[in-house]
Design a protein around this motif. Structure first.
Motif, PDB file in Angstrom:
ATOM      1  N   GLY A   1      33.009  31.232  48.771  1.00 60.28           N
ATOM      2  CA  GLY A   1      33.915  30.090  48.815  1.00 60.28           C
ATOM      3  C   GLY A   1      33.844  29.275  47.537  1.00 60.28           C
ATOM      4  N   ALA A   2      34.866  28.462  47.315  1.00 61.32           N
ATOM      5  CA  ALA A   2      34.883  27.556  46.157  1.00 61.32           C
ATOM      6  C   ALA A   2      35.823  26.405  46.465  1.00 61.32           C
ATOM      7  CB  ALA A   2      35.366  28.291  44.911  1.00 61.32           C
ATOM      8  N   SER A   3      35.585  25.261  45.778  1.00 58.84           N
ATOM      9  CA  SER A   3      36.514  24.135  45.858  1.00 58.84           C
ATOM     10  C   SER A   3      37.263  24.108  44.552  1.00 58.84           C
ATOM     11  CB  SER A   3      35.746  22.828  46.031  1.00 58.84           C
ATOM     12  OG  SER A   3      35.306  22.739  47.345  1.00 58.84           O
ATOM     13  N   VAL A   4      38.574  24.240  44.606  1.00 59.36           N
ATOM     14  CA  VAL A   4      39.354  24.346  43.376  1.00 59.36           C
ATOM     15  C   VAL A   4      40.278  23.132  43.262  1.00 59.36           C
ATOM     16  CG1 VAL A   4      40.909  25.846  42.050  1.00 59.36           C
ATOM     17  CG2 VAL A   4      39.281  26.857  43.665  1.00 59.36           C
ATOM     18  N   GLU A   5      40.272  22.511  42.075  1.00 61.84           N
ATOM     19  CA  GLU A   5      41.108  21.331  41.829  1.00 61.84           C
ATOM     20  C   GLU A   5      42.525  21.779  41.507  1.00 61.84           C
ATOM     21  OE1 GLU A   5      40.086  17.937  40.947  1.00 61.84           O
ATOM     22  OE2 GLU A   5      38.023  18.286  41.624  1.00 61.84           O
ATOM     23  N   GLY A   6      43.498  21.043  41.988  1.00 60.37           N
ATOM     24  CA  GLY A   6      44.874  21.309  41.561  1.00 60.37           C
ATOM     25  C   GLY A   6      45.848  21.380  42.707  1.00 60.37           C
ATOM     26  N   ASP A   7      47.088  21.491  42.316  1.00 56.73           N
ATOM     27  CA  ASP A   7      48.188  21.575  43.261  1.00 56.73           C
ATOM     28  C   ASP A   7      48.078  22.863  44.080  1.00 56.73           C
ATOM     29  OD1 ASP A   7      51.083  21.220  44.047  1.00 56.73           O
ATOM     30  OD2 ASP A   7      51.156  23.099  42.934  1.00 56.73           O
ATOM     31  N   LEU A   8      48.310  22.742  45.373  1.00 57.58           N
ATOM     32  CA  LEU A   8      48.113  23.866  46.295  1.00 57.58           C
ATOM     33  C   LEU A   8      48.836  25.143  45.850  1.00 57.58           C
ATOM     34  CD1 LEU A   8      47.053  24.939  49.036  1.00 57.58           C
ATOM     35  CD2 LEU A   8      49.054  23.928  50.112  1.00 57.58           C
ATOM     36  N   GLU A   9      50.137  25.013  45.518  1.00 62.03           N
ATOM     37  CA  GLU A   9      50.939  26.185  45.115  1.00 62.03           C
ATOM     38  C   GLU A   9      50.315  26.889  43.914  1.00 62.03           C
ATOM     39  OE1 GLU A   9      53.786  27.491  46.242  1.00 62.03           O
ATOM     40  OE2 GLU A   9      53.886  26.088  47.927  1.00 62.03           O
ATOM     41  N   LYS A  10      49.935  26.078  42.904  1.00 64.93           N
ATOM     42  CA  LYS A  10      49.396  26.650  41.661  1.00 64.93           C
ATOM     43  C   LYS A  10      48.035  27.294  41.907  1.00 64.93           C
ATOM     44  CE  LYS A  10      51.886  23.770  38.423  1.00 64.93           C
ATOM     45  NZ  LYS A  10      51.895  22.364  38.029  1.00 64.93           N
ATOM     46  N   VAL A  11      47.204  26.603  42.688  1.00 64.66           N
ATOM     47  CA  VAL A  11      45.874  27.151  42.995  1.00 64.66           C
ATOM     48  C   VAL A  11      46.037  28.488  43.714  1.00 64.66           C
ATOM     49  CG1 VAL A  11      43.802  26.819  44.425  1.00 64.66           C
ATOM     50  CG2 VAL A  11      44.695  24.917  43.065  1.00 64.66           C
ATOM     51  N   ARG A  12      46.966  28.512  44.658  1.00 63.48           N
ATOM     52  CA  ARG A  12      47.164  29.731  45.459  1.00 63.48           C
ATOM     53  C   ARG A  12      47.571  30.911  44.569  1.00 63.48           C
ATOM     54  NH1 ARG A  12      50.312  28.279  50.552  1.00 63.48           N
ATOM     55  NH2 ARG A  12      51.890  27.840  48.988  1.00 63.48           N
ATOM     56  N   ALA A  13      48.564  30.679  43.707  1.00 66.15           N
ATOM     57  CA  ALA A  13      49.033  31.772  42.836  1.00 66.15           C
ATOM     58  C   ALA A  13      47.904  32.237  41.923  1.00 66.15           C
ATOM     59  CB  ALA A  13      50.228  31.285  42.021  1.00 66.15           C
ATOM     60  N   ASN A  14      47.196  31.287  41.333  1.00 64.38           N
ATOM     61  CA  ASN A  14      46.118  31.623  40.403  1.00 64.38           C
ATOM     62  C   ASN A  14      44.995  32.388  41.095  1.00 64.38           C
ATOM     63  OD1 ASN A  14      44.357  31.665  38.252  1.00 64.38           O
ATOM     64  ND2 ASN A  14      43.782  29.507  38.422  1.00 64.38           N
ATOM     65  N   VAL A  15      44.594  31.909  42.276  1.00 65.13           N
ATOM     66  CA  VAL A  15      43.476  32.550  42.991  1.00 65.13           C
ATOM     67  C   VAL A  15      43.853  33.974  43.422  1.00 65.13           C
ATOM     68  CG1 VAL A  15      42.137  32.494  45.147  1.00 65.13           C
ATOM     69  CG2 VAL A  15      42.330  30.435  43.745  1.00 65.13           C
ATOM     70  N   ILE A  16      45.076  34.148  43.925  1.00 67.69           N
ATOM     71  CA  ILE A  16      45.479  35.490  44.378  1.00 67.69           C
ATOM     72  C   ILE A  16      45.499  36.458  43.190  1.00 67.69           C
ATOM     73  CG2 ILE A  16      47.385  36.849  45.365  1.00 67.69           C
ATOM     74  CD1 ILE A  16      48.011  34.302  47.091  1.00 67.69           C
ATOM     75  N   ASN A  17      46.104  36.014  42.072  1.00 67.31           N
ATOM     76  CA  ASN A  17      46.165  36.893  40.891  1.00 67.31           C
ATOM     77  C   ASN A  17      44.793  37.220  40.346  1.00 67.31           C
ATOM     78  OD1 ASN A  17      48.869  37.278  40.807  1.00 67.31           O
ATOM     79  ND2 ASN A  17      49.255  35.415  39.607  1.00 67.31           N
TER      80      ASN A  17
END
Ligand code: AMP
Ligand code: MN
Ligand code: MN
Length: 324
Positions: free
Chosen positions: A299-315
């Motif tokens: 797990g991790a806590s990631v800062e940022g807008d949900l949409e952007k975090v989601r795209a970045n994490v999946i990629n």
């Protein structure tokens, strides 16, 4: 796993020797506490108390209501008061996991943990990544060093073992974990009751929260992901900041290698959870995002807008794991 972190016997002995002469002891576990955080905290805290020490048990996020059934849980505080001879951490893979509890403590004395991503931030780092939970480590060594395992201590430690292994069924289960669990049962640990409360019981609000997450479940080949927003949490009236164990349900879906769950927190903060089949190691993906964990659960806590975090994490997950 040849280079698996294991506990150095000499270090273990020195740590317990020092603990033997400590009178005032502070025990701390991690933010957003899970069953192992609470079980190892209370199990260790009560055992030291029954040994005659003055103990404070601290969770900087406080004790979630779902753990109030554990005897001794009423002693858990959000903040320590006074001075201590020793500070012991349980189930924390790095300093930041302790939240505010370590603010005035530059180097904690003992770091009991089972995360391979542990950063060895204590004076004595007692890390066994072959242990299924931190409570297993304590269940094995406390009696060896003369500390008592009463029924309430056995319940706390067994609860940590049951919850971290989802009822002794995760891939990291070992025969020695079963033996330790059996000893905890002999000491009075209530396996069926703890299993029921730790893994099966859920509130109506939690079921509605799951519904929100399940309704946006997506798939790309052998990866699936879902999101729990702040709005989902409030519409379901779910009181916690966690995922109500939805990730463990998602992990039971067939023909999937990686599961990712996004849980929106306050202030552009997204908690990300990963689960993987034994062929993949998601702990390094979590470390890449400033978190940690185990090969199969991280797990991790990631800062940022949900949409952007989601795209970045999946990629990034696909790239790091070589999944197309
Ligand atoms: P979770 O996805 O929160 O159930 O956590 C899975 C595993 O990853 C557990 O072993 C946690 O201790 C670890 N973990 C979760 N979040 C973090 C984080 N922010 N930093 C380090 N480890 C984490
Ligand atoms: Mn934990
Ligand atoms: Mn744990």
């Amino acid at each position: 796993m040849n280079d698996a972190k294991q506990i150095d016997e000499a270090l273990l002995k020195s740590a317990f020797q020092e603990l033997g002469s400590a009178q005032r002891v502070l025990v701390i576990s991690h933010i957003r506490p899970d069953g192992d955080a609470v079980g190892s905290l209370i199990g260790l805290g009560l055992s030291l108390q029954e040994n005659g020490k003055e103990v404070q048990m601290v969770l900087s996020d406080g004790l979630p209501g779902i753990f109030r059934h554990l005897p001794g849980s009423d002693q858990v505080k959000k903040k320590a008061s006074g001075n201590f001879d020793m500070t012991l951490l349980v189930d924390c893979s790095d300093r930041s996991r302790a939240g505010d509890a370590l603010i005035e403590i530059p180097i904690p004395d003992v770091n009991f943990d089972h995360h391979p991503t542990n950063t060895d931030f204590g004076r004595y780092n007692l890390i066994d990544e072959t242990a299924v939970s931190t409570s297993e480590i304590l269940g094995r060594y406390l009696p060896e060093f003369g500390y008592p395992i009463s029924k309430q201590i056995a319940d706390a430690l067994l609860f940590g073992m049951i919850t971290d292994t989802l009822g002794f069924r995760t891939h990291n289960m070992t025969a020695h974990a079963m033996k330790t669990a059996a000893k905890l049962m002999e000491a009075g640990g209530d396996l069926p009751g703890l299993y029921q409360r730790g893994l099966l019981n859920r509130s109506y609000a939690a079921a509605r929260y799951w519904g929100a997450g399940l309704s946006n479940l997506e798939r790309d080949g052998r990866i699936i992901w879902a999101t729990l927003t702040l709005k989902d949490r409030s519409s379901a009236s779910y009181p916690g900041r966690d995922d109500a164990d939805l990730i463990n349900f998602l992990s039971t879906i067939d023909a999937i290698d990686v599961v990712i769950l996004f849980i929106e927190q306050e202030r552009e903060q997204v908690k990300v959870s990963w689960r993987a089949t034994p062929a993949y190691d998601v702990s390094q993906v979590a470390v890449n995002f400033g978190g940690g964990g185990h090969k199969a659960a991280a797990g991790a806590s990631v800062e940022g807008d949900l949409e952007k975090v989601r795209a970045n994490v999946i990629n990034t997950t696909k790239m790091m794991l070589g999944i197309v």
